[in-house]
Motif scaffolding. Structure first.
Motif, short mmCIF file in Angstrom:
data_model
loop_
_atom_site.label_atom_id
_atom_site.label_comp_id
_atom_site.label_asym_id
_atom_site.label_seq_id
_atom_site.Cartn_x
_atom_site.Cartn_y
_atom_site.Cartn_z
N ILE A 160 -7.73 -7.73 15.88
CA ILE A 160 -6.92 -7.11 14.84
C ILE A 160 -6.60 -5.68 15.25
CG2 ILE A 160 -6.69 -6.73 12.35
CD1 ILE A 160 -9.22 -8.58 12.10
N ASP A 161 -5.31 -5.38 15.33
CA ASP A 161 -4.90 -4.05 15.76
C ASP A 161 -3.91 -3.47 14.75
OD1 ASP A 161 -4.64 -1.75 17.24
OD2 ASP A 161 -3.66 -2.69 18.96
N ASP A 162 -3.80 -2.16 14.83
CA ASP A 162 -2.97 -1.37 13.94
C ASP A 162 -1.97 -0.62 14.82
OD1 ASP A 162 -2.19 0.25 11.73
OD2 ASP A 162 -3.61 1.80 12.36
N TRP A 163 -0.70 -0.83 14.57
CA TRP A 163 0.35 -0.26 15.43
C TRP A 163 1.22 0.71 14.63
CZ3 TRP A 163 0.94 -2.11 20.57
CH2 TRP A 163 0.18 -3.24 20.88
N ARG A 164 1.62 1.79 15.26
CA ARG A 164 2.62 2.66 14.64
C ARG A 164 3.94 2.43 15.38
NH1 ARG A 164 1.65 9.03 13.64
NH2 ARG A 164 -0.04 8.18 12.36
N LEU A 165 4.85 1.75 14.68
CA LEU A 165 6.06 1.26 15.34
C LEU A 165 7.32 1.81 14.66
CD1 LEU A 165 5.04 -2.51 15.64
CD2 LEU A 165 4.88 -0.76 17.43
N THR A 166 8.38 1.89 15.44
CA THR A 166 9.69 2.22 14.89
C THR A 166 10.28 0.98 14.24
OG1 THR A 166 10.86 1.53 16.87
CG2 THR A 166 10.04 3.81 16.84
N GLN A 167 11.44 1.13 13.62
CA GLN A 167 12.13 -0.01 13.02
C GLN A 167 12.51 -1.05 14.07
OE1 GLN A 167 12.51 -0.77 9.77
NE2 GLN A 167 11.15 1.00 9.55
N GLU A 168 12.60 -0.62 15.34
CA GLU A 168 12.91 -1.57 16.42
C GLU A 168 11.64 -2.12 17.07
OE1 GLU A 168 14.62 1.62 16.40
OE2 GLU A 168 15.91 0.47 15.05
N ALA A 169 10.51 -1.92 16.40
CA ALA A 169 9.22 -2.43 16.88
C ALA A 169 8.77 -1.76 18.17
CB ALA A 169 9.23 -3.96 17.02
N PHE A 190 1.95 -1.29 11.09
CA PHE A 190 1.96 -2.74 11.29
C PHE A 190 0.57 -3.17 11.76
CE2 PHE A 190 2.23 -6.37 14.23
CZ PHE A 190 2.68 -7.33 13.34
N ILE A 191 -0.04 -4.07 11.01
CA ILE A 191 -1.35 -4.58 11.40
C ILE A 191 -1.17 -6.03 11.81
CG2 ILE A 191 -3.72 -5.01 10.63
CD1 ILE A 191 -3.28 -2.77 8.56
N GLY A 192 -1.58 -6.33 13.01
CA GLY A 192 -1.39 -7.69 13.51
C GLY A 192 -2.71 -8.28 13.95
N ALA A 193 -2.85 -9.60 13.74
CA ALA A 193 -4.04 -10.30 14.22
C ALA A 193 -3.59 -11.31 15.26
CB ALA A 193 -4.75 -11.00 13.08
N ARG A 194 -4.26 -11.36 16.40
CA ARG A 194 -3.94 -12.33 17.41
C ARG A 194 -5.13 -13.26 17.60
NH1 ARG A 194 0.56 -12.46 20.88
NH2 ARG A 194 1.27 -10.58 19.87
N LEU A 195 -4.87 -14.56 17.46
CA LEU A 195 -5.95 -15.54 17.54
C LEU A 195 -5.97 -16.19 18.91
CD1 LEU A 195 -5.90 -15.01 14.54
CD2 LEU A 195 -5.89 -17.47 14.11
N VAL A 213 -12.57 -8.70 15.72
CA VAL A 213 -12.68 -7.47 16.51
C VAL A 213 -11.63 -6.48 16.01
CG1 VAL A 213 -12.71 -6.50 18.84
CG2 VAL A 213 -13.28 -8.92 18.50
N ASN A 214 -12.06 -5.28 15.66
CA ASN A 214 -11.13 -4.22 15.28
C ASN A 214 -10.85 -3.36 16.50
OD1 ASN A 214 -9.82 -1.94 14.37
ND2 ASN A 214 -11.21 -1.53 12.65
N THR A 215 -9.64 -3.49 17.05
CA THR A 215 -9.29 -2.73 18.25
C THR A 215 -8.40 -1.52 17.93
OG1 THR A 215 -7.33 -4.07 18.67
CG2 THR A 215 -9.39 -4.79 19.72
N ALA A 216 -8.26 -1.21 16.65
CA ALA A 216 -7.39 -0.08 16.28
C ALA A 216 -7.98 1.23 16.79
CB ALA A 216 -7.24 -0.03 14.77
N THR A 283 -2.02 -11.07 4.28
CA THR A 283 -2.50 -12.16 5.13
C THR A 283 -2.32 -11.79 6.59
OG1 THR A 283 -1.99 -13.78 3.43
CG2 THR A 283 -2.16 -14.60 5.71
N LEU A 284 -3.38 -11.85 7.35
CA LEU A 284 -3.30 -11.60 8.79
C LEU A 284 -3.07 -12.90 9.55
CD1 LEU A 284 -6.23 -9.08 9.28
CD2 LEU A 284 -3.78 -8.58 9.42
N ALA A 285 -3.68 -13.97 9.06
CA ALA A 285 -3.52 -15.27 9.71
C ALA A 285 -3.74 -16.33 8.64
CB ALA A 285 -4.54 -15.44 10.83
N ALA A 286 -2.85 -17.32 8.63
CA ALA A 286 -2.98 -18.41 7.65
C ALA A 286 -3.23 -19.71 8.39
CB ALA A 286 -1.70 -18.52 6.82
N PHE A 287 -4.06 -20.55 7.79
CA PHE A 287 -4.36 -21.87 8.37
C PHE A 287 -3.94 -22.93 7.36
CE2 PHE A 287 -7.84 -19.00 9.77
CZ PHE A 287 -7.62 -19.02 11.14
#
Ligand code: C2O
Ligand code: CU
Length: 456
Positions: A160-169, A190-195, A213-216, A283-287
């Motif tokens: 799980i990471d926390d990103w500071r992004l522009t409108q163009e990502a 933007f907070i994203g989770a990668r499984l 894992v918090n990688t922020a 929701t970070l991830a839905a199953f």
């Protein structure tokens, strides 16, 4: 019926999918730029810096007792180094520029080789200009597998990471902004989770191990689980003596929690990993729930096999080495020592320094203390600032000395809230020079770092 040929073809297809590190992980870790999909949907790919061009970088999975050998190749324009977070390995492989090695210049390389003694969920990340390099994506997971892993249907790493992004990502290219480093750090939008492996459907009553894992760089995360019931079985890689029933966990930067959960939601419904921010739940991830794995709900999971760390029996006779945190916005710090000079808060701030440990900003020339090998240290950490801090010790796991005198679980990173004193204790049994710093990387860069020496 699946023929042998089809089964092999299936396995090969999995092996070449990028981002899944289950098959032979690369021997080379190349730090490089790449375009990578960070935000799903219609957004463009994000220009990142990552190991082998992805975020997270290749997942390294090894058996407990096996040797890890990776050559860092630096294809960036900045120097870098790799730190293996939470691993009790030899000092020369710890990856800390200025303390255990020189930063690896652009175009150069460095080979890391070590044998992790402990099973569990760990990670690696850049330890040079990390406020920038980790924010740009320079990290990955290192999972050390138990000789006798717990009986689960799935084992999923959740980064799980926390990103500071522009409108163009695209990554906002301001690192070390004055407001960020003096407050709660560089928080993103933007907070994203990668499984890993990617998982979108599960079955009711399936048992999963979730390695969160918090990688922020700076964000503290309140993670929740919905539609599953379970236990925390490990924190910061280390098995708990007694699994703890939980459906949420607070993770400071760099902290990990391993859950073993059973899916309780019914077919047709959904389970989820969520994050709680202020009063909202995202929701970070839905199953999706696709059928029933078994009729029966299983008995609570057993504890994981312990790692070869001696738990402390107590702290009587331990040497007391207090650490006091000061500074930051609304902290009232008047002066501090930086590079052996006493400076006013104003003058510190002009040099990008906002925080002190025991009156010193930045990595001091002398260690905070020198321990004899095997000596037990206790470090009461007093937070006299207006912000929480995620205190991380290299090369050792510690236990918290709790109010009633008992000792908490083994950890490598501990959140210390404002106005709190939290005491840690550990046996200094790993010789070398080890950092003790705030893992809010903005705070670390702005002063919150020191080190201890353990004699050989
Ligand atoms: Cu995760 Cu000093 O680092
Ligand atoms: Cu901090």
């Amino acid at each position: 019926m699946i023929t042998r040929r089809q089964a092999l073809a299936g396995a090969a297809a999995v092996a070449i999918l990028p981002g899944r590190g289950f098959a032979n992980p690369a021997e080379v870790l190349e730090a490089r730029t790449a375009n990578y999909r960070v935000v799903p949907g219609d957004y463009p790919e994000t220009a990142i810096w990552g190991f082998n061009g992805s975020v997270p970088g290749p997942e390294i999975r090894v058996a407990q007792g096996a040797t890890v050998r990776r050559t860092l190749r630096n294809s960036l324009t900045q120097a870098t180094a790799v730190h293996w977070h939470g691993l009790r390995i030899e000092n020369a492989m710890d990856g800390v520029p200025g303390l255990t090695q020189d930063a690896v210049p652009a175009g150069a390389g460095f080979t890391y080789e070590f044998t992790p003694p402990d099973a569990g969920t760990y990670w690696y990340h850049s330890h040079n200009r990390s406020t920038e390099q980790v924010a740009r994506g320079m990290y990955g997971l290192l999972i050390v597998q138990e000789a006798a892993p717990p009986d689960v249907d799935r084992d999923i790493a959740v980064v799980i990471d926390d990103w500071r992004l522009t409108q163009e990502a695209q990554i906002v290219e301001e690192f070390g902004g004055v407001h960020d480093i003096s407050h709660a750090g560089r928080l993103g939008n933007f907070i994203g989770a990668r499984l890993s492996p990617e998982t979108t459907t599960v079955k009711q009553n399936e048992r999963m191990r979730l390695r969160l894992v918090n990688t922020a760089t700076d964000r503290i995360m309140r993670i929740g689980l919905r539609g599953m019931a379970g236990h925390i079985v490990a924190l910061d890689g280390m098995p708990l003596a007694r699994p703890e029933s939980a459906d949420r966990v607070l993770l400071g930067p760099a902290q990990r929690a391993d859950f073993i959960v059973d899916v309780t939601e019914e077919p047709g419904a959904a389970a989820a990993i969520t994050i709680h921010e202020r009063d909202e739940v995202y929701t970070l991830a839905a199953f999706g729930i696709d059928g029933l794995a078994s009729k029966a709900v299983r008995a609570a999971p057993a504890k994981l096999a312990p790692n070869p760390v001696d738990l402390l029996k107590g702290v009587s006779g331990a040497r007391n080495v207090p650490l006091r945190m000061e500074g930051g916005a609304m902290g009232g710090l008047r002066e501090g020592v930086y590079k052996d000079q006493t400076l006013s808060f104003q003058d510190l701030a002009e040099r990008g320094q906002m925080w002190t440990f025991n009156g010193i900003a930045g990595l001091p020339p002398a260690p905070m203390t020198t321990a004899d090998k095997g000596e037990i240290l206790r470090i009461p950490m007093r937070n006299d600032t207006a912000f929480p801090h995620a205190m991380h010790l290299h090369g050792h796991h510690f236990q918290e000395v709790l109010g009633d005198g008992t000792l908490g679980p083994l950890r490598d990173t501990l959140l210390v809230d404002r106005d709190e004193t939290r005491e840690i204790a550990f046996r200094a049994d790993n010789p070398g020079d080890w950092l003790l710093h705030c893992h809010m990387l903005s705070h670390q860069a702005a002063g919150m770092t020191t080190w201890i020496r353990v004699r050989a």
